[in-house]
Scaffold this active site. Structure first.
Site, PDB file in Angstrom:
ATOM      1  N   ARG A  30       0.773  -1.249   0.000  1.00  0.00           N
ATOM      2  CA  ARG A  30       0.000   0.000   0.000  1.00  0.00           C
ATOM      3  C   ARG A  30       0.804   1.298   0.000  1.00  0.00           C
ATOM      4  NH1 ARG A  30      -4.246  -1.885   4.503  1.00  0.00           N
ATOM      5  NH2 ARG A  30      -2.268  -2.622   5.291  1.00  0.00           N
ATOM      6  N   ARG A  39      -4.993  -2.418  -7.093  1.00  0.00           N
ATOM      7  CA  ARG A  39      -5.928  -2.981  -6.118  1.00  0.00           C
ATOM      8  C   ARG A  39      -7.343  -2.446  -6.371  1.00  0.00           C
ATOM      9  NH1 ARG A  39      -7.081  -1.359  -1.023  1.00  0.00           N
ATOM     10  NH2 ARG A  39      -7.354  -2.860   0.676  1.00  0.00           N
ATOM     11  N   TYR A 153      -4.088 -17.734  13.245  1.00  0.00           N
ATOM     12  CA  TYR A 153      -5.195 -17.108  12.501  1.00  0.00           C
ATOM     13  C   TYR A 153      -6.400 -18.045  12.402  1.00  0.00           C
ATOM     14  CZ  TYR A 153      -2.115 -13.280  11.195  1.00  0.00           C
ATOM     15  OH  TYR A 153      -1.276 -12.200  11.241  1.00  0.00           O
TER      16      TYR A 153
END
Ligand code: CP3
Length: 355
Positions: A30, A39, A153
């Protein structure tokens, strides 16, 4: 296999290089306006990651902008649990989320190791397209999460600050956590072997959360599984051997054990001195790291000065064995110019150690 620039692979093999090679964790991301543009076109992070064409585009963006010595496959470690049917999405401002978490007997029993050429075929297709697009300029790194980091996760259902559910399972039902880790171990081995088959020239295992464990638990629940993977990879032989890099964030207490893991290189974060790491590992392996990612927020002078400190700390005149990197990923708020300054300084300053 001819490469125009194989400095990165030679450094991992501890062979002589002309300068210290550099690439950055999260070099595609980013902080780059061109990444944000792709994106937007792709609609979402998963739209980007699951399209071989978009994945190729963003993998090439940082290596077209800076003279980096390696490219890293654009994907995410969480595509593996997604392929296990846990259904991954990225919620804006919240990070990754799985619609199914793995917390009880039943969900652990239902886990399976996915066929990587089927469920993760889009990743293998991206590897092939990226190799074609790189056209031998620099090597391509493939990667996976470590079994333990993936398990955090899967158990938590997303990111966490305190790892409450994971640690709860570790102390209450270690057998369940070991079952998850067994499945992850096979899944990661098959996944990395498929990436090697598709054309990646080095592989890295990201153990972002191994550092939250106690000494004994790290060895039992994280390192042991990574060692099993290292032993089961189809890395080939001699000059064509695919080097393996293990990175545990917060690994300062286990340098000696990591040095004996069988991997060619160990990634270290900025809390460890490279000289200290070399000593602890008795120079058995190459090292990757370890500038504090926050240095990239500083002035040009400071970035150059801090980069030189890392190179000096590694030291070693006339030898390879150091791949420059950050101690963790590039932050999204970093200015693109700052990355250019860092790459320039590492390439120029390190030459004095490589004569
Ligand atoms: O350039 C590269 O390094 C290759 C691509 C890459 C990504 N993720 C892309 C990504 C790699 C190697 C990863 C690894 C990864 N993913 C790790 C291990 C390394 C580390 O950083 O510790 C972990 C823990 C993840 C899990 C993950 N992915 C989280 C927690 C998040 C959300 C946090 C955030 O920064 O938004 C992601 C998303 C992600 N993966 C992004 C990128 C570029 C940002 C997504 C976006 O475009 O919004």
């Amino acid at each position: 296999m001819h490469l125009d620039n194989d400095t990165f692979l030679r450094a991992l093999r501890k062979q002589k290089t002309e300068y210290t090679p550099i690439w950055l964790m999260r070099q595609a991301g980013r902080y780059l306006p061109e990444y944000m543009a792709t994106r937007t076109k792709a609609g979402s992070f998963m739209g980007l990651a699951t399209s071989p064409q978009f994945a190729t585009e963003v993998t090439l963006q940082p290596v077209d902008r800076y003279p980096l010595d390696a490219a890293i496959l654009f994907s995410d470690i969480l595509t593996v649990p997604d392929a296990m049917g846990l259904d991954l999405s990225f919620v804006a401002g919240e990070g990754p989320k799985f619609s199914k978490a793995v917390r009880d007997e039943e969900s652990v029993r239902a886990l399976f190791s996915p066929d990587p050429t089927e469920k993760l075929g889009y990743v293998m297709e991206a590897v092939k397209q990226i190799r074609k697009a790189l056209n031998g300029r620099i090597p391509l790194i493939g990667f996976s999460g470590s079994p333990f980091t993936l398990a955090t996760y899967m158990v938590e259902g997303g990111s966490t600050r305190d790892f409450r559910l994971t640690k709860n399972m570790l102390y209450k039902r270690p057998d369940l956590l070991h079952k998850i880790l067994d499945v992850n171990c096979k899944a990661v081995t098959d996944y990395l072997n498929a990436q090697i088959e598709a054309g990646v020239q080095a592989v890295m295992i990201f153990d972002t959360w191994g550092g939250i464990l106690s000494h004994a638990d790290y060895l039992e629940f994280s390192l042991d599984y990574m060692e099993r993977i290292v032993q089961s990879l189809d890395v080939g032989t001699d000059e064509e051997k695919v080097p393996v890099i293990l990175f545990t964030k917060g690994s300062g207490a286990w340098l000696k054990e990591l040095g004996n893991s069988g991997a060619e290189a160990i990634g270290v974060d900025w809390t460890v001195g490279l000289k200290q790491a070399r000593e602890a590992m008795e120079d058995k392996v190459a090292l990757q790291g370890n500038l504090d990612p926050a240095v990239l927020f500083a002035s040009e002078d400071s970035i150059r000065c801090q980069a030189r400190k890392v190179i000096d700390d590694f030291g070693m005149v006339g030898q390879g064995g150091h791949v420059f990197n950050l101690g963790h990923g590039v932050d999204k708020a970093v200015l693109p110019e700052s990355v250019g300054i860092l790459v320039d300084e590492v390439h120029k300053y390190s030459r004095k150690y490589h004569q």
